[in-house]
Structures are given as structure tokens and as C-alpha cells.
Design a protein around this motif. Sequence first.
Motif, PDB file in Angstrom:
ATOM      1  N   TYR A   7       0.836  -1.204   0.000  1.00 19.73           N
ATOM      2  CA  TYR A   7       0.000   0.000   0.000  1.00 19.73           C
ATOM      3  C   TYR A   7       0.873   1.257   0.000  1.00 19.73           C
ATOM      4  CZ  TYR A   7      -3.625  -3.335   1.100  1.00 19.73           C
ATOM      5  OH  TYR A   7      -4.480  -4.408   1.048  1.00 19.73           O
ATOM      6  N   THR A   9       1.097   3.444   2.053  1.00 19.68           N
ATOM      7  CA  THR A   9       1.771   3.611   3.336  1.00 19.68           C
ATOM      8  C   THR A   9       1.423   2.445   4.241  1.00 19.68           C
ATOM      9  OG1 THR A   9       2.214   5.151   5.139  1.00 19.68           O
ATOM     10  CG2 THR A   9      -0.064   5.008   4.408  1.00 19.68           C
ATOM     11  N   PRO A  11       1.234   1.777   8.650  1.00 17.92           N
ATOM     12  CA  PRO A  11       1.380   2.538   9.897  1.00 17.92           C
ATOM     13  C   PRO A  11       2.631   2.187  10.685  1.00 17.92           C
ATOM     14  CG  PRO A  11      -0.815   1.543   9.724  1.00 17.92           C
ATOM     15  CD  PRO A  11      -0.004   0.972   8.609  1.00 17.92           C
ATOM     16  N   GLY A  61      -6.999  14.978  13.085  1.00 15.76           N
ATOM     17  CA  GLY A  61      -6.396  16.175  12.509  1.00 15.76           C
ATOM     18  C   GLY A  61      -7.406  17.141  11.912  1.00 15.76           C
ATOM     19  N   THR A  62      -8.696  16.786  11.928  1.00 16.73           N
ATOM     20  CA  THR A  62      -9.730  17.653  11.370  1.00 16.73           C
ATOM     21  C   THR A  62     -10.285  18.593  12.440  1.00 16.73           C
ATOM     22  OG1 THR A  62     -10.309  15.902   9.803  1.00 16.73           O
ATOM     23  CG2 THR A  62     -11.946  17.630  10.126  1.00 16.73           C
ATOM     24  N   THR A  84      -5.395  19.388  -1.877  1.00 19.08           N
ATOM     25  CA  THR A  84      -5.273  18.890  -0.511  1.00 19.08           C
ATOM     26  C   THR A  84      -6.297  17.799  -0.293  1.00 19.08           C
ATOM     27  OG1 THR A  84      -5.350  19.548   1.840  1.00 19.08           O
ATOM     28  CG2 THR A  84      -6.872  20.678   0.375  1.00 19.08           C
ATOM     29  N   PHE A  85      -6.235  17.184   0.873  1.00 12.93           N
ATOM     30  CA  PHE A  85      -7.279  16.250   1.285  1.00 12.93           C
ATOM     31  C   PHE A  85      -8.521  17.083   1.615  1.00 12.93           C
ATOM     32  CE2 PHE A  85      -9.062  13.309   4.629  1.00 12.93           C
ATOM     33  CZ  PHE A  85      -9.335  12.255   3.766  1.00 12.93           C
ATOM     34  N   ASP A 156      -2.455  24.239   7.821  1.00 10.40           N
ATOM     35  CA  ASP A 156      -2.792  22.828   7.941  1.00 10.40           C
ATOM     36  C   ASP A 156      -1.476  22.078   7.716  1.00 10.40           C
ATOM     37  OD1 ASP A 156      -3.502  20.189   7.550  1.00 10.40           O
ATOM     38  OD2 ASP A 156      -5.316  20.646   6.403  1.00 10.40           O
ATOM     39  N   ALA A 158      -0.908  18.951   8.524  1.00 12.20           N
ATOM     40  CA  ALA A 158      -1.236  17.532   8.739  1.00 12.20           C
ATOM     41  C   ALA A 158      -0.108  16.597   8.296  1.00 12.20           C
ATOM     42  CB  ALA A 158      -2.522  17.182   7.995  1.00 12.20           C
ATOM     43  N   HIS A 159       0.601  16.973   7.221  1.00  9.84           N
ATOM     44  CA  HIS A 159       1.650  16.081   6.692  1.00  9.84           C
ATOM     45  C   HIS A 159       3.023  16.394   7.265  1.00  9.84           C
ATOM     46  CE1 HIS A 159      -0.791  15.989   2.633  1.00  9.84           C
ATOM     47  NE2 HIS A 159      -1.487  15.588   3.670  1.00  9.84           N
ATOM     48  N   SER A 180      -1.901  16.176  11.950  1.00 12.57           N
ATOM     49  CA  SER A 180      -2.680  14.932  12.004  1.00 12.57           C
ATOM     50  C   SER A 180      -1.761  13.804  12.447  1.00 12.57           C
ATOM     51  CB  SER A 180      -3.249  14.592  10.623  1.00 12.57           C
ATOM     52  OG  SER A 180      -3.699  13.245  10.604  1.00 12.57           O
ATOM     53  N   HIS A 182      -2.978  10.627  12.173  1.00 13.51           N
ATOM     54  CA  HIS A 182      -3.714   9.481  11.629  1.00 13.51           C
ATOM     55  C   HIS A 182      -2.745   8.339  11.310  1.00 13.51           C
ATOM     56  CE1 HIS A 182      -5.857   7.244   8.389  1.00 13.51           C
ATOM     57  NE2 HIS A 182      -6.873   7.432   9.228  1.00 13.51           N
ATOM     58  N   LYS A 185       0.010   8.600   8.764  1.00 13.66           N
ATOM     59  CA  LYS A 185       0.988   9.689   8.866  1.00 13.66           C
ATOM     60  C   LYS A 185       2.335   9.197   9.423  1.00 13.66           C
ATOM     61  CE  LYS A 185      -1.807  12.924   7.445  1.00 13.66           C
ATOM     62  NZ  LYS A 185      -2.911  12.107   6.927  1.00 13.66           N
ATOM     63  N   ARG A 310      -1.073   6.015  -4.711  1.00 10.56           N
ATOM     64  CA  ARG A 310      -2.286   6.846  -4.626  1.00 10.56           C
ATOM     65  C   ARG A 310      -2.092   8.157  -5.385  1.00 10.56           C
ATOM     66  NH1 ARG A 310      -5.975   4.912  -0.621  1.00 10.56           N
ATOM     67  NH2 ARG A 310      -7.212   6.747  -1.081  1.00 10.56           N
ATOM     68  N   TYR A 312      -2.666  11.247  -4.783  1.00 12.28           N
ATOM     69  CA  TYR A 312      -2.879  12.386  -3.875  1.00 12.28           C
ATOM     70  C   TYR A 312      -2.318  13.629  -4.548  1.00 12.28           C
ATOM     71  CZ  TYR A 312      -3.580   9.015  -0.015  1.00 12.28           C
ATOM     72  OH  TYR A 312      -4.036   8.009   0.795  1.00 12.28           O
TER      73      TYR A 312
HETATM   74  N1  T4K Z   1      -5.464  17.991   6.279  1.00 12.80           N
HETATM   75  C1  T4K Z   1      -4.747  17.283   5.382  1.00 12.80           C
HETATM   76  C2  T4K Z   1      -3.863  18.006   4.440  1.00 12.80           C
HETATM   77  C3  T4K Z   1      -4.812  15.880   5.369  1.00 12.80           C
HETATM   78  O1  T4K Z   1      -4.098  15.187   4.466  1.00 12.80           O
HETATM   79  C4  T4K Z   1      -5.646  15.236   6.301  1.00 12.80           C
HETATM   80  C5  T4K Z   1      -5.761  13.787   6.293  1.00 12.80           C
HETATM   81  C6  T4K Z   1      -6.361  16.022   7.223  1.00 12.80           C
HETATM   82  C7  T4K Z   1      -6.249  17.401   7.177  1.00 12.80           C
HETATM   83  C8  T4K Z   1      -7.268  15.425   8.253  1.00 12.80           C
HETATM   84  O2  T4K Z   1      -6.576  14.683   9.220  1.00 12.80           O
HETATM   85  P1  T4K Z   1      -7.342  13.455   9.966  1.00 12.80           P
HETATM   86  O3  T4K Z   1      -8.658  14.008  10.481  1.00 12.80           O
HETATM   87  O4  T4K Z   1      -7.526  12.340   8.976  1.00 12.80           O
HETATM   88  O5  T4K Z   1      -6.401  13.095  11.078  1.00 12.80           O
HETATM   89  C9  T4K Z   1      -5.992   9.159   4.249  1.00 12.80           C
HETATM   90  C10 T4K Z   1      -6.197   9.485   5.700  1.00 12.80           C
HETATM   91  O6  T4K Z   1      -7.381   8.899   6.239  1.00 12.80           O
HETATM   92  C11 T4K Z   1      -6.187  10.937   6.012  1.00 12.80           C
HETATM   93  O7  T4K Z   1      -5.841  11.055   7.391  1.00 12.80           O
HETATM   94  C12 T4K Z   1      -5.158  11.689   5.192  1.00 12.80           C
HETATM   95  N2  T4K Z   1      -5.194  13.105   5.383  1.00 12.80           N
HETATM   96  C13 T4K Z   1      -5.364  11.409   3.712  1.00 12.80           C
HETATM   97  C14 T4K Z   1      -4.365  12.121   2.838  1.00 12.80           C
HETATM   98  O8  T4K Z   1      -5.182  10.017   3.520  1.00 12.80           O
HETATM   99  P2  T4K Z   1      -7.345   7.724   2.563  1.00 12.80           P
HETATM  100  O9  T4K Z   1      -8.796   7.609   2.318  1.00 12.80           O
HETATM  101  O10 T4K Z   1      -6.434   7.892   1.413  1.00 12.80           O
HETATM  102  O11 T4K Z   1      -6.813   6.503   3.478  1.00 12.80           O
HETATM  103  P3  T4K Z   1      -6.851   4.949   3.222  1.00 12.80           P
HETATM  104  O12 T4K Z   1      -7.682   4.331   4.275  1.00 12.80           O
HETATM  105  O13 T4K Z   1      -7.152   4.651   1.810  1.00 12.80           O
HETATM  106  O14 T4K Z   1      -5.329   4.567   3.552  1.00 12.80           O
HETATM  107  C15 T4K Z   1      -4.281   4.611   2.606  1.00 12.80           C
HETATM  108  C16 T4K Z   1      -3.505   3.303   2.694  1.00 12.80           C
HETATM  109  O15 T4K Z   1      -2.863   3.200   3.953  1.00 12.80           O
HETATM  110  C17 T4K Z   1      -4.381   2.061   2.588  1.00 12.80           C
HETATM  111  O16 T4K Z   1      -4.463   1.685   1.248  1.00 12.80           O
HETATM  112  C18 T4K Z   1      -3.638   1.042   3.418  1.00 12.80           C
HETATM  113  C19 T4K Z   1      -2.848   1.850   4.397  1.00 12.80           C
HETATM  114  N3  T4K Z   1      -3.449   1.771   5.736  1.00 12.80           N
HETATM  115  C20 T4K Z   1      -4.434   2.658   6.094  1.00 12.80           C
HETATM  116  C21 T4K Z   1      -5.003   2.603   7.334  1.00 12.80           C
HETATM  117  C22 T4K Z   1      -6.091   3.559   7.730  1.00 12.80           C
HETATM  118  C23 T4K Z   1      -3.033   0.792   6.599  1.00 12.80           C
HETATM  119  O17 T4K Z   1      -2.151  -0.012   6.256  1.00 12.80           O
HETATM  120  N4  T4K Z   1      -3.582   0.739   7.848  1.00 12.80           N
HETATM  121  C24 T4K Z   1      -4.563   1.588   8.249  1.00 12.80           C
HETATM  122  O18 T4K Z   1      -5.042   1.487   9.398  1.00 12.80           O
HETATM  123  O19 T4K Z   1      -7.199   8.939   3.579  1.00 12.80           O
END
Ligand code: T4K
Length: 368
Positions: A7, A9, A11, A61-62, A84-85, A156, A158-159, A180, A182, A185, A310, A312
Motif C-alpha cells: 500500500y 503507506t 502505519p 487532525g480535522t 489537498t485532502f 494545515d 497535517a503532513h 494529524s 492518523h 501519517k 495513490r 494524492y
Molecule cells: N489535512 C490534510 C492536508 C490531510 O491530508 C488530512 C488527512 C487532514 C487534514 C485530516 O486529518 P485526519 O482528520 O484524517 O487526522 C488518508 C487518511 O485517512 C487521512 O488522514 C489523510 N489526510 C489522507 C491524505 O489520507 P485515505 O482515504 O487515502 O486513506 P486509506 O484508508 O485509503 O489509507 C491509505 C492506505 O494506507 C491504505 O491503502 C492502506 C494503508 N493503511 C491505512 C489505514 C487507515 C493501513 O495499512 N492501515 C490503516 O489502518 O485517507
Amino acid sequence: MKRKPIYVTSPLMPDYDDFTALVRQLWDTRLLTNNGPLLRRLEEEIGAYLGERHVSVYANGTLPLLAAFRALGLKGEVITTPYTFVATSHALTWCGLTPVYADIDPATGNLDPASVESLVGPRTCAILPVHVYGRPCRTEEIEEIARRHGLKVVYDAAHAFGVRCGGRPITSWGDVATLSFHATKVFSTIEGGAVVCRDGEMKKEFDRLRNFGFESETCISAVGINAKLDEMRAAFGLLNLRKVDDAIERRKAATALYRTLLGGQEHISLPPEPESGLRHNYSHFPIVASGNELREKIYSTLRSEGIFPRRYFYPLVTDFKPYNACRGAGETPNARALSERVLCLPLHADLPSEEIHRIADLVRLSLG
Ligand code: T4K
């Protein structure tokens, strides 16, 4: 043997036995949340790590963005980025603020200060830039614009956990910066985040806002929300904090290997090398293809091999329905071009070098 998927990333995880030993005490104390001892320790240790005195840890982070807009009393329009996200814009909308979209600098993905200034109007109250991929924005120029027009600045970040520029933490810019933690990150508490602010009074305000606005047992002094990080996640964070420097070093090594393997290819460009004086966190490895068709080809070639990069940030925030009629939407050609060509390759601390070789081979194959 079937390979494990790769993937974008993975964690950062604490050692399992360390984690169970640390959370064992929760079974004795039963202090699970509401400003518990582990959260207070985490907050102090994050402050020490970042070199910041006023940090309030939040549940993600929101919510710190929402709290920041409220604490600063913002009303009206906020100039921000479509690259951005979606959380960046959603936070504004949840606070009744109106996003206005400026264009980006194509080299970094960060807001272009000239474009920001061209959009300042009578209703503008603030600028909300994002340090995209942990790369610092042109902070001095942005803050000069804010000074000239009497605007607040909320970064912001977050990164950008742990990023330092000229010895100064990136979170020290602006009226407020948010982070963030998350799972995706560089540093993570599973879900989590923080706000970094400028003085003890502001920090108290942010602590109140994350806990319904409680000033004391019988006094509510602000319209707060529930944004508290629980003790389980605080434990996860405390242990990850000990590993984060090593994780950043390993991300740096992975980045260097990608550069060696993919440098000099005609139809893709690699992220710019961090400039001198920058302590980067290597949060992403975004490559930029010469066109959308090539980006999609690399994306699907990798996916067909069980590798999940991804795009992004594609689509742009302004392509989503709630935002496509906002001022500036559809008028950010640099953001559009980058969004159609960018691809973040897998990057994390535990990515084996053989996999980086395999990914780079597949990228090169797609170019042929
Ligand atoms: N501002 C900015 C600029 C941001 O980028 C973000 C969040 C925020 C604010 C808000 O912060 P938070 O409220 O989320 O803390 C992800 C994240 O969920 C998100 O936190 C992040 N930015 C954004 C850029 O990316 P997705 O939908 O791409 O995540 P997801 O679930 O597809 O994960 C990506 C890959 O990571 C998966 O394919 C597999 C791996 N993964 C993911 C998770 C959740 C794991 O291996 N284990 C896991 O538990 O949004």
C-alpha cells in the motif's frame, strides 16, 4: 507464493509487548479518557519533540482546524488550496466559513502567494495554506500578505510532523498550525492530531474547546466539542514517539533509493530535493508524469501487480460537488495539471528495498 499487497503507506507500530505493558495500568486505574495522565505526558513529549511550548492534542487532525477557526473568531471567506485532502475545506464549511481557492506553485504543490494575494477581498478573514507532503509553504511571503491585509493564518500541517526549516519548527509559523496523527501519517496515534499555538492562554482555550468548553466542573466558557484523545491512543503515541526518528531515517533511505532507481527518466519528474536547512520528514514520494495518460498507465501497471500507489491529490477539492461553485474553483490551472499527473509511490519505514526495486522496475516498464 502469493505476495502481500503493498500500500501507499503502512502505519508505524509500537512494539506489541511495550504497548500491552503500558496499557496494563489502565486496567488498574480505569482512567480511560478525559485528560488522563498518558495524554498529558504525550502532550509534553510531543511539545519537546517539536520544540513547541503550546501544544494541545486532539482526537484527529480535522477537529483542530474547526477549533482554530472558532478560537480565532473567523467569519467570512478564507483563501485556501484545492490541492489537498478534502478535510481542509470541510473544516471551513463546518464552521460556516466560505472557501476561496487560490492556485498552487507547480514545483511544490503548495499555495502560490501571488495567487493568494490576487483573491483577497473585503470578506477575506484568513489564509489556510497546507504544507503539502510535508514541504514547507512560502511562509514568509504568505505572512507578509496576511500582515498587509490584516488576515489570520492557519497552517494545515497535517503532513508536516517534525519538519524544521532553518532550525525552526514548521508549526511555529502562522497564528495556529494543526497536525494529524492518523495511522497513515509519519507519526501516529491511530487517530489523533494536535493544534500548535502561540501562548499559554491560547493553549488553555484549545484545551477547553476539545472538552465541550469546560472551564471547571460548573463552568462552560466556550462552545466546545468532544475532541479528546483517549488513553489507549495516547499510549500508542508515546511509544511511537520513541520510534519516529528512526522511521524518518528509514523513509529518507527509501526516498534516496527511489531517486537512484528513477532519476534521469525522461517522462517522469521526481520530487525536488529538500533544500539546505530543511529537516524533511519524507512523508510522501510524489512523482509527476508528463501527462495524465502516462500517470494512469503507471497507476494501473502497479495495481495489476498488487502495488497500490495513490493519486494524492486527485480529484481537486473543487471538483467535489460541495465546492465546485466556490470563488476560484475551476481557475487553478497549476493545481489541475499537477492533480492529473501526480502519483504517490508507496513509502514507509518498513518498505523493503527489494520492493522499492520492484516498484521502480514496474514504473520504468510503464515508461517504455
Ligand atoms: N489535512 C490534510 C492536508 C490531510 O491530508 C488530512 C488527512 C487532514 C487534514 C485530516 O486529518 P485526519 O482528520 O484524517 O487526522 C488518508 C487518511 O485517512 C487521512 O488522514 C489523510 N489526510 C489522507 C491524505 O489520507 P485515505 O482515504 O487515502 O486513506 P486509506 O484508508 O485509503 O489509507 C491509505 C492506505 O494506507 C491504505 O491503502 C492502506 C494503508 N493503511 C491505512 C489505514 C487507515 C493501513 O495499512 N492501515 C490503516 O489502518 O485517507
